[in-house]
Design an enzyme around this catalytic site. Structure first.
Site, PDB file in Angstrom:
ATOM      1  N   ASN A 120       4.281   4.759  29.044  1.00 19.86           N
ATOM      2  CA  ASN A 120       4.824   5.590  29.806  1.00 19.86           C
ATOM      3  C   ASN A 120       5.980   5.749  28.878  1.00 19.86           C
ATOM      4  O   ASN A 120       7.792   6.649  29.525  1.00 19.86           O
ATOM      5  CB  ASN A 120       5.379   6.147  31.186  1.00 19.86           C
ATOM      6  CG  ASN A 120       4.288   5.718  31.309  1.00 19.86           C
ATOM      7  OD1 ASN A 120       3.352   6.907  31.414  1.00 19.86           O
ATOM      8  ND2 ASN A 120       3.232   5.149  32.558  1.00 19.86           N
TER       9      ASN A 120
ATOM     10  N   ASN B 244      -1.287 -12.700 -22.694  1.00 20.44           N
ATOM     11  CA  ASN B 244      -0.054 -12.574 -22.032  1.00 20.44           C
ATOM     12  C   ASN B 244       0.795 -11.771 -22.088  1.00 20.44           C
ATOM     13  O   ASN B 244       0.480 -10.791 -22.736  1.00 20.44           O
ATOM     14  CB  ASN B 244       0.497 -14.043 -22.178  1.00 20.44           C
ATOM     15  CG  ASN B 244       2.045 -14.405 -21.505  1.00 20.44           C
ATOM     16  OD1 ASN B 244       1.876 -15.175 -21.117  1.00 20.44           O
ATOM     17  ND2 ASN B 244       2.754 -13.510 -22.172  1.00 20.44           N
TER      18      ASN B 244
ATOM     19  N   ARG C 198       8.593  10.543  29.001  1.00 24.53           N
ATOM     20  CA  ARG C 198       9.554   9.324  29.126  1.00 24.53           C
ATOM     21  C   ARG C 198       9.671   9.035  27.693  1.00 24.53           C
ATOM     22  O   ARG C 198      10.718   8.380  27.587  1.00 24.53           O
ATOM     23  CB  ARG C 198       9.536   8.227  29.975  1.00 24.53           C
ATOM     24  CG  ARG C 198       9.750   8.945  31.466  1.00 24.53           C
ATOM     25  CD  ARG C 198       9.252   8.308  32.838  1.00 24.53           C
ATOM     26  NE  ARG C 198      10.019   6.836  32.607  1.00 24.53           N
ATOM     27  CZ  ARG C 198       8.444   5.557  33.010  1.00 24.53           C
ATOM     28  NH1 ARG C 198       7.185   5.935  33.885  1.00 24.53           N
ATOM     29  NH2 ARG C 198       8.820   3.779  32.741  1.00 24.53           N
TER      30      ARG C 198
ATOM     31  N   ARG D  66       0.666  -2.076  -6.258  1.00 21.93           N
ATOM     32  CA  ARG D  66       0.546  -0.371  -5.504  1.00 21.93           C
ATOM     33  C   ARG D  66      -0.914   0.001  -5.604  1.00 21.93           C
ATOM     34  O   ARG D  66      -1.702  -0.473  -6.148  1.00 21.93           O
ATOM     35  CB  ARG D  66       1.116   0.545  -5.823  1.00 21.93           C
ATOM     36  CG  ARG D  66       2.709   0.499  -6.558  1.00 21.93           C
ATOM     37  CD  ARG D  66       4.000   1.057  -7.250  1.00 21.93           C
ATOM     38  NE  ARG D  66       3.889   2.433  -7.375  1.00 21.93           N
ATOM     39  CZ  ARG D  66       4.157   3.827  -8.089  1.00 21.93           C
ATOM     40  NH1 ARG D  66       4.304   3.351  -9.586  1.00 21.93           N
ATOM     41  NH2 ARG D  66       3.913   4.944  -7.646  1.00 21.93           N
TER      42      ARG D  66
ATOM     43  N   ALA E 288       8.583  -8.672 -29.777  1.00 22.61           N
ATOM     44  CA  ALA E 288       9.158  -9.010 -29.255  1.00 22.61           C
ATOM     45  C   ALA E 288      10.574  -7.230 -29.171  1.00 22.61           C
ATOM     46  O   ALA E 288      10.171  -7.277 -30.607  1.00 22.61           O
ATOM     47  CB  ALA E 288      10.535  -9.938 -28.794  1.00 22.61           C
TER      48      ALA E 288
ATOM     49  N   TYR F  43       3.710   7.980 -18.086  1.00 23.41           N
ATOM     50  CA  TYR F  43       4.234   9.844 -17.841  1.00 23.41           C
ATOM     51  C   TYR F  43       4.977  10.126 -18.860  1.00 23.41           C
ATOM     52  O   TYR F  43       5.923  10.302 -18.902  1.00 23.41           O
ATOM     53  CB  TYR F  43       4.422   9.449 -16.237  1.00 23.41           C
ATOM     54  CG  TYR F  43       4.551  10.739 -15.538  1.00 23.41           C
ATOM     55  CD1 TYR F  43       3.384  11.559 -15.400  1.00 23.41           C
ATOM     56  CD2 TYR F  43       5.488  11.579 -15.407  1.00 23.41           C
ATOM     57  CE1 TYR F  43       3.949  12.653 -14.968  1.00 23.41           C
ATOM     58  CE2 TYR F  43       6.264  12.258 -14.697  1.00 23.41           C
ATOM     59  CZ  TYR F  43       4.994  13.051 -14.562  1.00 23.41           C
ATOM     60  OH  TYR F  43       5.435  14.445 -13.979  1.00 23.41           O
TER      61      TYR F  43
ATOM     62  N   ARG G 183      10.309  -1.600 -34.491  1.00 22.38           N
ATOM     63  CA  ARG G 183      11.692  -1.593 -33.912  1.00 22.38           C
ATOM     64  C   ARG G 183      13.387  -1.336 -35.323  1.00 22.38           C
ATOM     65  O   ARG G 183      12.563  -2.030 -36.606  1.00 22.38           O
ATOM     66  CB  ARG G 183      11.605  -2.672 -33.190  1.00 22.38           C
ATOM     67  CG  ARG G 183      11.516  -4.657 -34.108  1.00 22.38           C
ATOM     68  CD  ARG G 183      12.065  -5.851 -33.527  1.00 22.38           C
ATOM     69  NE  ARG G 183      11.903  -6.806 -34.179  1.00 22.38           N
ATOM     70  CZ  ARG G 183      11.823  -8.036 -33.690  1.00 22.38           C
ATOM     71  NH1 ARG G 183      11.350  -8.340 -32.726  1.00 22.38           N
ATOM     72  NH2 ARG G 183      11.877  -9.290 -34.379  1.00 22.38           N
TER      73      ARG G 183
ATOM     74  N   GLN H 262      -7.002  20.520  30.038  1.00 26.70           N
ATOM     75  CA  GLN H 262      -5.909  20.814  31.211  1.00 26.70           C
ATOM     76  C   GLN H 262      -4.565  21.478  31.569  1.00 26.70           C
ATOM     77  O   GLN H 262      -3.821  20.906  31.124  1.00 26.70           O
ATOM     78  CB  GLN H 262      -5.581  19.313  31.697  1.00 26.70           C
ATOM     79  CG  GLN H 262      -4.741  19.789  33.060  1.00 26.70           C
ATOM     80  CD  GLN H 262      -4.895  18.368  34.131  1.00 26.70           C
ATOM     81  OE1 GLN H 262      -5.063  16.807  32.995  1.00 26.70           O
ATOM     82  NE2 GLN H 262      -5.210  18.396  35.439  1.00 26.70           N
TER      83      GLN H 262
END
Length: 444
Positions: free
Chosen positions: A223, A372, A13, A328, A418, A382, A435, A69
């Site tokens: 069940n 900060n 069931r 994570r 920045a 990676y 940059r 069984q």
């Protein structure tokens, strides 16, 4: 005392590829919940009756003693095939089912106490229910149990009886061995009923009694998926009540899902629609706001978490997280760290006082005290084959939209401009920028 746990059934069931007894109730497989309650009563020796997908059950339950069984020919047949193992111990036997996860420790303790104090050959756990359909009925004469009649074998008069058999028994060793060898399958289902052992014992003047409980929900057998949901709801509310009794504040217990192993300190406030799972520990005076999920994590005192996901992480006291942060596995936030909107931390340690308020990814990194992290910062950990680490010293200021291409080590009190792409190490107290030069051209 020895325990025998019946867990061989297929559970058709349930309509599932998962063995019935491994379906989880409030975060734990049913079979583990039953086993833990039995162990809490002081019974540490268990024999499991396995059948359907036994290899899956064994993988989950690890090193257990069991018999197989192959054909499910009834509860009496299950005990018969376990007879040799039972005889090895020669101890009194508690018999339970692996699909009854709501059995309470207190109930089994009281059942065991009554069995021992009355010096019984057998005691049956019974319950009065509103609708006894499908259950075996407890037959009594002069207040003493004489038989248990299964639904299909019961007369119309017997079907009116509302005291039912829960499927939980304690037998004296010698009495069970004697009775189990005398049962047969001469019934409408052609099965060997363990309940026939009760009739055999009472007919021969053995000392048999019942112990009745009032909480009908406790004996719910699972069940079907509907009954699984019912069991989840009952166990969830038991856990929530236990937490509130120990000083936790649940704003809306009905919409708060907290699994069995979770520990929470007093005066912590849990808002609606919070999910706390696995082996999580939360300290005192925390505030866990709505739409937060915490799993297998450690949270210190006075922490505030809003609408965030925390998985296998450690958060020390007085940290603030969210909204919409994601910690994570192996994220480690030390005291007073702030991780804000849409910040993701993975396998990284943020030392005391670090702040990362917005739109940042910090992976495979070590960030020193009081640093900060500006909005839009990314540690590029990676390279397509391997993960590399970023180390940032204390008291540093990482400018917005900095891209740090690991492996990189930055000293203390470092400043990045920045929009910089950082690819080389930076000594202490240095300004780094990388940059392109801005060029302004007149419109044509």
């Amino acid at each position: 005392m020895l325990s025998v746990i019946l867990a061989a059934g297929k559970g058709t069931r349930m309509k599932s590829s998962i063995p019935k007894v491994l379906h989880k109730v409030n975060g734990k497989p049913m079979l583990k919940l039953v086993t833990e309650v039995i162990e809490n009563v002081g019974i540490t020796k268990n024999i499991f009756i396995l059948g359907h997908k036994k290899e899956v059950v064994l993988e989950e339950m690890k090193n257990i003693e069991y018999v197989t069984q192959e054909e499910q020919l009834g509860t009496g047949h299950a005990i018969l095939i376990a007879k040799d193992k039972i005889e090895k111990y020669k101890e009194d036997i508690l018999i339970t089912c692996g699909d009854t996860p709501l059995l309470k420790e207190e109930t089994l303790k009281n059942l065991k106490k009554a069995f021992e104090e009355k010096k019984l050959d057998c005691i049956v756990l019974s319950c009065k229910v509103k609708n006894p359909f499908g259950y075996g009925r407890i037959i009594k004469e002069n207040g003493k149990i004489t038989n248990i009649v299964e639904e299909k074998e019961a007369t119309n008069e017997e079907k009116l009886i509302d005291e039912i058999n829960t499927g939980v028994y304690i037998f004296k060793y010698e009495s069970l061995i004697y009775a189990i060898q005398k049962i047969d399958n001469n019934n409408s289902k052609g099965e060997y009923y363990l309940t026939d052992a009760i009739k055999i014992l009472t007919s021969e003047n053995y000392n048999v009694d019942s112990y009745q409980i009032d909480d009908e929900s406790e004996i719910l057998g699972v069940n079907s998926k509907v009954q699984l949901a019912q069991a989840n709801e009952i166990l969830k509310m038991r856990k929530n009540i236990e937490l509130m009794d120990n000083g936790v504040i649940l704003i809306d217990p009905k919409t708060t899902y907290i699994e069995q192993e979770v520990q929470i300190g007093e005066d912590t406030v849990i808002y609606p629609n919070v999910v706390i799972q696995g082996n999580t520990k939360i300290g005192k005076n925390c505030e866990i706001l709505s739409n937060t999920r915490i799993e297998n994590s450690s949270i210190g005192d006075n922490v505030r978490i809003e609408s965030s996901v925390i998985e296998s992480a450690v958060v020390e006291k007085s940290a603030t997280i969210g909204p919409f942060a994601h910690l994570r596995p192996k994220a480690y936030l030390k005291e007073t760290v702030h991780v804000g909107n849409f910040v993701e931390i993975k396998n990284a340690t943020l030392e005391k006082g670090v702040k990362s308020g917005h739109l940042t990814y910090i992976g495979d990194a070590q960030v020193g005290e009081d640093t900060n992290i500006g909005a839009g910062t990314i540690t590029c950990n990676y390279d397509g084959k391997n993960k590399h680490k970023t180390i940032i010293g204390s008291g540093s200021f990482i400018g917005s939209n900095s891209i740090i291409v690991a492996p990189v080590t930055m000293g203390n009190e470092v400043f990045t401009a920045a929009g910089s792409v950082i690819t080389k190490d930076i000594p202490n107290k240095m300004l780094a920028f990388g940059r392109a030069r801005q060029v302004n051209k007149e419109k044509k």
